[in-house]
Motif scaffolding. Sequence first.
Motif, short mmCIF file in Angstrom:
data_model
loop_
_atom_site.label_atom_id
_atom_site.label_comp_id
_atom_site.label_asym_id
_atom_site.label_seq_id
_atom_site.Cartn_x
_atom_site.Cartn_y
_atom_site.Cartn_z
N GLY A 9 123.82 -22.95 16.83
CA GLY A 9 124.90 -22.78 15.83
C GLY A 9 125.21 -21.24 15.26
O GLY A 9 124.73 -20.29 15.92
N PHE A 10 125.99 -21.13 14.25
CA PHE A 10 126.57 -19.79 13.66
C PHE A 10 125.42 -19.14 13.04
O PHE A 10 124.56 -19.77 12.28
CB PHE A 10 127.51 -20.17 12.56
N ASN A 11 125.18 -17.77 13.53
CA ASN A 11 124.33 -17.07 12.91
C ASN A 11 122.62 -17.77 13.28
O ASN A 11 121.87 -17.59 12.39
CB ASN A 11 124.29 -16.68 11.41
N SER A 12 122.78 -18.31 14.17
CA SER A 12 121.56 -18.86 14.94
C SER A 12 121.16 -18.14 16.09
O SER A 12 121.49 -17.11 16.38
CB SER A 12 121.43 -20.32 14.95
N SER A 13 120.09 -18.78 16.77
CA SER A 13 119.67 -18.39 18.05
C SER A 13 119.05 -19.18 19.06
O SER A 13 118.76 -20.38 18.58
CB SER A 13 118.76 -16.82 17.87
N HIS A 15 116.11 -19.44 19.57
CA HIS A 15 114.77 -19.73 19.11
C HIS A 15 114.98 -20.69 17.96
O HIS A 15 113.75 -20.44 17.06
CB HIS A 15 113.77 -18.44 18.89
N SER A 16 116.14 -21.37 17.76
CA SER A 16 115.89 -22.10 16.54
C SER A 16 114.89 -23.30 16.50
O SER A 16 114.55 -23.40 17.56
CB SER A 16 117.52 -22.60 16.41
N HIS A 17 114.89 -23.64 15.48
CA HIS A 17 113.87 -24.96 15.35
C HIS A 17 114.08 -26.01 16.37
O HIS A 17 113.43 -26.15 17.20
CB HIS A 17 113.88 -25.64 13.89
N LYS A 18 115.41 -26.50 16.43
CA LYS A 18 115.63 -27.46 17.29
C LYS A 18 115.50 -26.95 18.82
O LYS A 18 114.91 -27.97 19.57
CB LYS A 18 117.03 -28.06 17.10
N ALA A 19 116.01 -25.88 19.17
CA ALA A 19 115.81 -25.18 20.55
C ALA A 19 114.24 -25.47 20.64
O ALA A 19 113.84 -25.73 22.04
CB ALA A 19 116.25 -23.99 20.63
N TYR A 110 118.18 -14.35 12.72
CA TYR A 110 117.27 -14.53 13.80
C TYR A 110 117.50 -13.31 14.68
O TYR A 110 116.28 -12.95 15.20
CB TYR A 110 117.62 -15.64 14.81
N THR A 111 118.35 -12.61 14.93
CA THR A 111 118.56 -11.44 15.99
C THR A 111 118.79 -10.06 15.40
O THR A 111 118.68 -9.11 16.01
CB THR A 111 119.73 -11.77 16.99
N ASN A 112 119.05 -10.16 13.91
CA ASN A 112 119.23 -8.91 13.24
C ASN A 112 120.62 -8.53 13.85
O ASN A 112 121.19 -7.15 13.30
CB ASN A 112 118.01 -7.97 13.35
N ASP A 113 121.44 -8.89 14.78
CA ASP A 113 122.82 -8.38 14.97
C ASP A 113 123.76 -8.32 13.73
O ASP A 113 123.72 -9.15 12.81
CB ASP A 113 123.48 -9.35 15.75
N GLU A 114 124.37 -7.27 13.70
CA GLU A 114 125.28 -7.05 12.48
C GLU A 114 126.66 -6.73 13.12
O GLU A 114 126.82 -6.29 14.25
CB GLU A 114 125.12 -5.73 11.85
N TYR A 115 127.55 -7.59 12.59
CA TYR A 115 128.90 -7.72 13.12
C TYR A 115 129.96 -8.08 11.90
O TYR A 115 129.58 -8.44 10.74
CB TYR A 115 128.91 -8.52 14.11
N GLU A 116 131.33 -7.79 12.24
CA GLU A 116 132.04 -8.44 11.43
C GLU A 116 133.17 -9.57 12.19
O GLU A 116 133.42 -9.22 13.09
CB GLU A 116 133.21 -7.22 11.34
N LEU A 117 133.00 -10.49 11.32
CA LEU A 117 133.89 -11.76 11.68
C LEU A 117 135.29 -11.60 11.01
O LEU A 117 135.51 -11.31 9.88
CB LEU A 117 133.27 -12.91 10.85
N THR A 118 136.40 -11.86 12.00
CA THR A 118 137.62 -11.29 11.55
C THR A 118 138.68 -12.49 11.88
O THR A 118 138.15 -13.65 12.50
CB THR A 118 138.15 -10.11 12.47
N ASN A 119 139.96 -12.55 11.36
CA ASN A 119 140.94 -13.62 11.69
C ASN A 119 141.02 -13.74 13.34
O ASN A 119 141.28 -14.68 13.53
CB ASN A 119 142.24 -13.19 11.09
N ASP A 120 140.96 -12.77 14.05
CA ASP A 120 141.09 -12.86 15.59
C ASP A 120 139.79 -13.78 15.96
O ASP A 120 140.33 -14.50 16.92
CB ASP A 120 140.65 -11.44 16.04
N HIS A 121 138.83 -13.75 15.50
CA HIS A 121 137.70 -14.80 15.77
C HIS A 121 138.03 -16.09 15.39
O HIS A 121 137.81 -17.15 16.11
CB HIS A 121 136.57 -14.48 15.36
#
Length: 193
Positions: A9-13, A15-19, A110-121
């Motif tokens: 899911g969103f902001n997961s990876s 290595h999530s619990h279900k995975a 989970y990944t420490n990735d930083e990004y910006e979620l925009t209207n294009d997304h």
Amino acid sequence: MAVLIYIHGFNSSEHSHKANVLKQAAHSLHVAPTFISPRLSWQPKVAIQQLEALIEANLSQGVTLIGSSLGGFYATYLTEKYGIKSILVNPAMQAPILLKDYLGPQRNPYTNDEYELTNDHMAELEALVVTTPTSNRYWLMVQEGDEVLDYRAALQAFPNVAKLTHEKGGDHSFTDFQRFSLDIFRFAEIITN
């Protein structure tokens, strides 16, 4: 041999619990190579491209998807595109609307990735909306205690699924998910017993 692809899911990876539950189950069942849990881009369009490549590489063997939250939204689009089966766990069927609340800077814990979620997304998500899914391709798993999503949206989107697990209580992570490991690998036709 058929494969099961987990879509986080969103902001997961990957290595999530279900995975991790499914990875351990695959090892216990001696079918580890059949379980694929990729790290997906936070960008919807790129994530879909990653998943399409994985599906197309394995389609001749048989592919089942299992998507959690935003992963369930992605799985629906891909299920319809490829005519395969999916298991949807507390899916975010209204992702383009829900994720508008998260516009702006993000950090994946989970990944420490930083990004910006925009209207294009959001527009990329809109392009993935399925209005009339082929219900008999899906196993829908919802818990009413989901604190992130309204479970009723998923029930409304999938009125006649092949299999339904609808439970009182629980939460967004799907409490006691491990109870379903064997049935998930059976639904994916990886094991038959």
